[in-house]
Design a protein around this motif. Structure first.
Motif, PDB file in Angstrom:
ATOM      1  N   LEU A   1       0.829  -1.085  -0.051  1.00  0.00           N
ATOM      2  CA  LEU A   1       0.138   0.009   0.062  1.00  0.00           C
ATOM      3  C   LEU A   1       0.528   1.121   0.056  1.00  0.00           C
ATOM      4  O   LEU A   1       1.965   1.277   0.673  1.00  0.00           O
ATOM      5  CB  LEU A   1      -0.969  -0.223   1.085  1.00  0.00           C
ATOM      6  N   PRO A   2       0.405   2.198  -0.658  1.00  0.00           N
ATOM      7  CA  PRO A   2       1.088   3.576  -0.703  1.00  0.00           C
ATOM      8  C   PRO A   2       1.415   3.985   0.757  1.00  0.00           C
ATOM      9  O   PRO A   2       0.734   3.745   1.802  1.00  0.00           O
ATOM     10  CB  PRO A   2       0.415   4.508  -1.469  1.00  0.00           C
ATOM     11  N   SER A   3       2.285   4.812   0.826  1.00  0.00           N
ATOM     12  CA  SER A   3       2.895   5.362   2.257  1.00  0.00           C
ATOM     13  C   SER A   3       1.859   6.577   2.553  1.00  0.00           C
ATOM     14  O   SER A   3       1.675   6.778   3.727  1.00  0.00           O
ATOM     15  CB  SER A   3       4.227   6.040   2.233  1.00  0.00           C
ATOM     16  N   THR A   4       0.793   6.786   1.652  1.00  0.00           N
ATOM     17  CA  THR A   4      -0.212   7.748   1.797  1.00  0.00           C
ATOM     18  C   THR A   4      -1.577   7.243   2.576  1.00  0.00           C
ATOM     19  O   THR A   4      -2.627   7.912   2.698  1.00  0.00           O
ATOM     20  CB  THR A   4      -0.662   8.549   0.676  1.00  0.00           C
ATOM     21  N   PHE A   5      -1.577   5.646   2.676  1.00  0.00           N
ATOM     22  CA  PHE A   5      -2.573   5.033   3.059  1.00  0.00           C
ATOM     23  C   PHE A   5      -2.673   5.402   4.715  1.00  0.00           C
ATOM     24  O   PHE A   5      -1.696   5.139   5.411  1.00  0.00           O
ATOM     25  CB  PHE A   5      -2.323   3.570   3.057  1.00  0.00           C
ATOM     26  N   VAL A   6      -3.821   5.628   5.030  1.00  0.00           N
ATOM     27  CA  VAL A   6      -4.276   6.055   6.642  1.00  0.00           C
ATOM     28  C   VAL A   6      -5.166   5.047   6.743  1.00  0.00           C
ATOM     29  O   VAL A   6      -6.424   5.022   6.530  1.00  0.00           O
ATOM     30  CB  VAL A   6      -4.966   7.357   6.541  1.00  0.00           C
ATOM     31  N   PRO A   7      -4.651   3.938   7.623  1.00  0.00           N
ATOM     32  CA  PRO A   7      -5.775   2.859   7.988  1.00  0.00           C
ATOM     33  C   PRO A   7      -6.784   3.482   8.728  1.00  0.00           C
ATOM     34  O   PRO A   7      -6.860   3.952   9.797  1.00  0.00           O
ATOM     35  CB  PRO A   7      -4.589   2.152   8.986  1.00  0.00           C
ATOM     36  N   GLY A   8      -7.867   2.878   8.020  1.00  0.00           N
ATOM     37  CA  GLY A   8      -9.410   3.148   8.785  1.00  0.00           C
ATOM     38  C   GLY A   8      -9.809   4.520   8.675  1.00  0.00           C
ATOM     39  O   GLY A   8     -10.780   4.972   8.988  1.00  0.00           O
TER      40      GLY A   8
ATOM     41  N   GLU B   1     -13.350   3.035  -6.813  1.00  0.00           N
ATOM     42  CA  GLU B   1     -12.434   1.878  -7.191  1.00  0.00           C
ATOM     43  C   GLU B   1     -11.734   1.701  -8.349  1.00  0.00           C
ATOM     44  O   GLU B   1     -10.614   0.689  -8.644  1.00  0.00           O
ATOM     45  CB  GLU B   1     -13.453   0.520  -6.779  1.00  0.00           C
ATOM     46  N   THR B   2     -11.777   2.703  -9.310  1.00  0.00           N
ATOM     47  CA  THR B   2     -11.090   2.851 -10.417  1.00  0.00           C
ATOM     48  C   THR B   2      -9.810   3.279 -10.404  1.00  0.00           C
ATOM     49  O   THR B   2      -8.800   2.687 -10.760  1.00  0.00           O
ATOM     50  CB  THR B   2     -11.804   3.487 -11.479  1.00  0.00           C
ATOM     51  N   ASP B   3      -9.564   4.431  -9.699  1.00  0.00           N
ATOM     52  CA  ASP B   3      -8.317   5.178  -9.624  1.00  0.00           C
ATOM     53  C   ASP B   3      -8.187   5.278  -8.165  1.00  0.00           C
ATOM     54  O   ASP B   3      -8.184   6.335  -7.384  1.00  0.00           O
ATOM     55  CB  ASP B   3      -8.252   6.487 -10.190  1.00  0.00           C
TER      56      ASP B   3
ATOM     57  N   GLY C   1      -5.130   1.369  -4.731  1.00  0.00           N
ATOM     58  CA  GLY C   1      -5.091   0.053  -3.806  1.00  0.00           C
ATOM     59  C   GLY C   1      -5.620   0.429  -2.471  1.00  0.00           C
ATOM     60  O   GLY C   1      -5.703  -0.494  -1.710  1.00  0.00           O
ATOM     61  N   TYR C   2      -6.123   1.553  -2.147  1.00  0.00           N
ATOM     62  CA  TYR C   2      -6.632   1.534  -0.960  1.00  0.00           C
ATOM     63  C   TYR C   2      -7.958   0.813  -0.652  1.00  0.00           C
ATOM     64  O   TYR C   2      -8.862   0.738  -1.227  1.00  0.00           O
ATOM     65  CB  TYR C   2      -6.929   3.202  -0.548  1.00  0.00           C
TER      66      TYR C   2
END
Length: 219
Positions: free
Chosen positions: A89-96, A123-125, A128-129
């Motif tokens: 997952l990108p480092s920009t992903f904020v869980p939850g 869900e298209t772009d 991967g979140y």
């Protein structure tokens, strides 16, 4: 015929602004909610407030600073680089994040008498979140309805659109230039076309160029 009242989860970016413009055509009354979670660029909050003012809608600001403590990431920490490694997952992903945002947006909707909640997840772009997927939103919709015994409807007008199609929607709403010039998508905090280098800017620019090419070809 327009429907009841809606709350738009609103960051002042391209996607949420397009959703706000969409909501204004769909609902009798619209309010926005912006979340302060110590995000990398505080001007996101100012941009959201300014756009809401220009469009004549109320903007609620909720303090969600606990996300910064629980989920350190590149959107909340200057010492974490913005990167996307293959298979991760990108480092920009904020869980939850979207779980929290939609839950609190639902609580706000309950308080102000709104039945509809609008969010710009896609869900298209979606980089991967996992919390941008259609199955997550549907699950969250069921959960908040059960939790509060209200028939909320969570709308995701961009769910199956790519960035070019999102620009097309903005154009159909009569707001292509407004979205292009007033919104903040850039991870480096630059309004409109942004820095041109971060992943968000590249995705946005590629989508715009693709849409403008399609538009010229149809002319």
């Amino acid at each position: 015929m327009k429907q009841e009242k809606a709350v738009v989860v609103f960051s002042g970016g391209q996607d949420s602004t397009t959703c706000l413009l969409w909501a204004l055509q769909q609902f009798e009354e619209v309010e926005t909610v912006t979340f302060h979670y110590n995000q990398r660029h505080q001007q996101e909050i100012e941009v959201a407030r300014n756009i809401a003012d220009k469009l004549g809608v109320k903007n609620h600001l909720l303090d969600m600073a606990l996300l910064n403590q629980l989920a350190p990431n590149a959107l909340t920490r200057d010492d974490i680089e913005i990167e996307a490694k293959e298979g991760e997952l990108p480092s920009t992903f904020v869980p939850g994040r979207n779980l929290v945002f939609l839950s609190f947006a639902s609580i706000l909707a309950y308080q102000i008498g709104a039945r509809h909640i609008v969010t710009g997840v896609c869900e298209t772009d979606f980089s991967g979140y996992p919390d941008c997927r259609d199955e997550f939103v549907k699950s969250c919709n069921v959960t908040v309805n059960l939790a509060m015994e209200r028939p909320f409807v969570i709308h995701t007008p961009l769910m199956w659109l790519n960035k070019a199609e999102t620009w097309k929607l903005a154009d159909e709403l009569g707001a292509l230039d407004f979205v292009k010039n007033e919104t903040l998508t850039c991870y480096n905090g630059i309004i409109a076309d942004g820095c041109g280098e971060c992943p968000a800017c590249k995705l946005r620019a590629n989508g715009y160029q693709e849409y403008m090419k399609m538009k010229r070809e149809r002319a």
